[in-house]
Design an enzyme around this catalytic site. Structure first.
Site, PDB file in Angstrom:
ATOM      1  N   GLU A  23     -12.476  27.500  84.930  1.00 35.94           N
ATOM      2  CA  GLU A  23     -13.051  26.878  86.210  1.00 35.94           C
ATOM      3  C   GLU A  23     -14.402  27.106  86.590  1.00 35.94           C
ATOM      4  O   GLU A  23     -14.760  28.318  86.326  1.00 35.94           O
ATOM      5  CB  GLU A  23     -11.904  26.691  87.185  1.00 35.94           C
ATOM      6  CG  GLU A  23     -10.989  25.785  87.389  1.00 35.94           C
ATOM      7  CD  GLU A  23     -11.561  24.604  88.026  1.00 35.94           C
ATOM      8  OE1 GLU A  23     -12.737  24.296  88.316  1.00 35.94           O
ATOM      9  OE2 GLU A  23     -10.679  23.433  88.172  1.00 35.94           O
ATOM     10  N   ARG A 108      -2.824  29.232  97.967  1.00 38.52           N
ATOM     11  CA  ARG A 108      -3.924  30.408  97.818  1.00 38.52           C
ATOM     12  C   ARG A 108      -5.253  29.714  97.792  1.00 38.52           C
ATOM     13  O   ARG A 108      -5.284  28.225  97.954  1.00 38.52           O
ATOM     14  CB  ARG A 108      -3.858  30.748  96.064  1.00 38.52           C
ATOM     15  CG  ARG A 108      -4.139  29.515  95.180  1.00 38.52           C
ATOM     16  CD  ARG A 108      -4.090  30.426  93.642  1.00 38.52           C
ATOM     17  NE  ARG A 108      -4.080  29.191  92.759  1.00 38.52           N
ATOM     18  CZ  ARG A 108      -5.067  28.563  92.181  1.00 38.52           C
ATOM     19  NH1 ARG A 108      -6.260  28.661  92.733  1.00 38.52           N
ATOM     20  NH2 ARG A 108      -4.913  27.473  91.348  1.00 38.52           N
ATOM     21  N   ASN A 110      -8.804  27.947  96.286  1.00 40.63           N
ATOM     22  CA  ASN A 110      -8.981  27.184  95.285  1.00 40.63           C
ATOM     23  C   ASN A 110     -10.479  26.840  95.089  1.00 40.63           C
ATOM     24  O   ASN A 110     -11.336  27.678  95.219  1.00 40.63           O
ATOM     25  CB  ASN A 110      -8.265  25.914  94.887  1.00 40.63           C
ATOM     26  CG  ASN A 110      -8.155  25.368  93.406  1.00 40.63           C
ATOM     27  OD1 ASN A 110      -8.045  26.313  92.683  1.00 40.63           O
ATOM     28  ND2 ASN A 110      -8.214  23.924  93.319  1.00 40.63           N
ATOM     29  N   ASN A 156      -9.995  20.576  95.670  1.00 43.24           N
ATOM     30  CA  ASN A 156     -10.666  20.319  94.660  1.00 43.24           C
ATOM     31  C   ASN A 156     -12.017  19.597  94.712  1.00 43.24           C
ATOM     32  O   ASN A 156     -12.268  18.862  95.860  1.00 43.24           O
ATOM     33  CB  ASN A 156      -9.806  19.638  93.279  1.00 43.24           C
ATOM     34  CG  ASN A 156      -9.988  20.739  92.163  1.00 43.24           C
ATOM     35  OD1 ASN A 156     -10.894  21.374  91.877  1.00 43.24           O
ATOM     36  ND2 ASN A 156      -8.742  20.881  91.681  1.00 43.24           N
ATOM     37  N   ASP A 206     -10.517  16.349  88.925  1.00 42.65           N
ATOM     38  CA  ASP A 206     -10.546  17.873  89.244  1.00 42.65           C
ATOM     39  C   ASP A 206     -12.171  18.356  89.737  1.00 42.65           C
ATOM     40  O   ASP A 206     -12.531  17.662  90.785  1.00 42.65           O
ATOM     41  CB  ASP A 206     -10.413  18.666  87.954  1.00 42.65           C
ATOM     42  CG  ASP A 206      -9.881  19.894  88.000  1.00 42.65           C
ATOM     43  OD1 ASP A 206     -10.258  20.698  88.831  1.00 42.65           O
ATOM     44  OD2 ASP A 206      -9.186  20.252  87.222  1.00 42.65           O
TER      45      ASP A 206
END
Length: 300
Positions: A23, A108, A110, A156, A206
């Site tokens: 990522e 969490r 991202n 995202n 994404d």
């Protein structure tokens, strides 16, 4: 939303690696390296595309959510619910801030991206991938947080248009991308409108970036492709990838004319992994367009 497919440009694998969840690729113009992360096998990677030299540093966390460039030359990395300043050369890190009012392992950090004013916008997510436990945050250089929106499942695709007045924000598991208008100071959302809706088909938008033309490029996890949207929300280019799970992308290289794409082997069956030996690798695409340099966090 549909768009005409175009002939696929040359797609080259430039780093063969088995990233579980690669990522956040970013091009560092100072080192002329591509930097990226593996979220679930937490490693911070650096790649020199001109030589193929690559090396990584393991990170002491469960999830390495994202990373950002800073004006100091260090990287601001998201470990679980903490933001840490990491020296990419020595590997030495120091705590910068912790997300308030969230609990690990339920949530969490991202995806994130720095705006033109040197502030980080970053989201949280539900580690169970089903409940709206996440939020969007603006992190200022002094380490303070401002929270916007909630009921986010997987934050995202954060990206900014060239003038900095609009921000793109995706909830992958709601299958939606929004275009957010910011106030004149670029500090707070004023309005939010759906930019792309894939809820009917269940596709998973994404990571994203914006090119020099102000068009949004987005990867589709489990979709095997990346697409470019015009600012009006029309797909004018679609590029097939040789793997099922492209995750995120950025422009880089000396002229910002190379589109780098990270990928993942997460969720692939044994048969799929056998058929996709490059799943988890890093790719470079030429001829897709031209990007712009990333903004850097104004660390105080």
């Amino acid at each position: 939303m549909t768009g005409a497919r175009m002939m696929t440009p040359q797609v080259d694998c430039i780093q063969t690696v088995k990233a579980r969840l690669g990522e956040t690729p970013l091009w560092c113009e100072q080192t002329r390296r591509l930097v990226w992360i593996d979220i679930e096998d937490p490693h911070f990677w650096q790649l020199d595309p001109s030589t193929g030299e690559a090396f990584s540093r393991a990170q002491p966390c469960t999830y390495l959510g994202s990373q950002a460039l800073t004006r100091s030359g260090k990287h601001l990395v998201a470990r679980d619910l903490h933001l840490v300043m990491l020296d990419p050369q020595t590997g030495i890190s120091e705590l910068f801030a912790r997300v308030p009012d969230e609990r690990f392992p339920a949530t969490r950090l991202n995806d994130g991206r720095v705006d033109r004013n040197g502030r980080l916008w970053i989201g949280t997510m539900d580690n169970g991938l089903k409940d709206g436990l996440g939020s969007l945050y603006r992190v200022d250089p002094d380490g303070s947080f401002a929270a916007f929106y909630d009921d986010v499942i997987v934050s995202n695709g954060i990206a900014f248009d060239p003038d900095g007045r609009h921000m793109y924000f995706t909830d992958t598991r709601r299958h939606l991308t929004w275009k957010i208008t910011l106030d004149d100071a670029g500090e707070r959302p004023v309005s939010r409108a759906v930019f792309a809706d894939y809820s009917a088909g269940g596709e998973r938008p994404d990571g994203a970036c914006v090119d020099a033309d102000g068009c949004l490029w987005q990867a589709f996890f489990a979709g095997g492709r990346i697409v470019r949207y015009t600012p009006e929300g029309r797909i004018d280019r679609s590029i097939d990838m040789p793997v099922t799970n492209p995750t995120c992308l950025c422009f880089g290289g000396p002229d910002y004319k190379t589109l780098f794409v990270t990928t993942a082997f997460k969720f692939l069956s044994e048969e799929q992994r056998a058929n996709e030996p490059l799943a988890g690798s890093v790719f470079a695409i030429s001829g897709a367009g031209q990007g712009v340099a990333e903004h850097r966090f104004d660390f105080q």
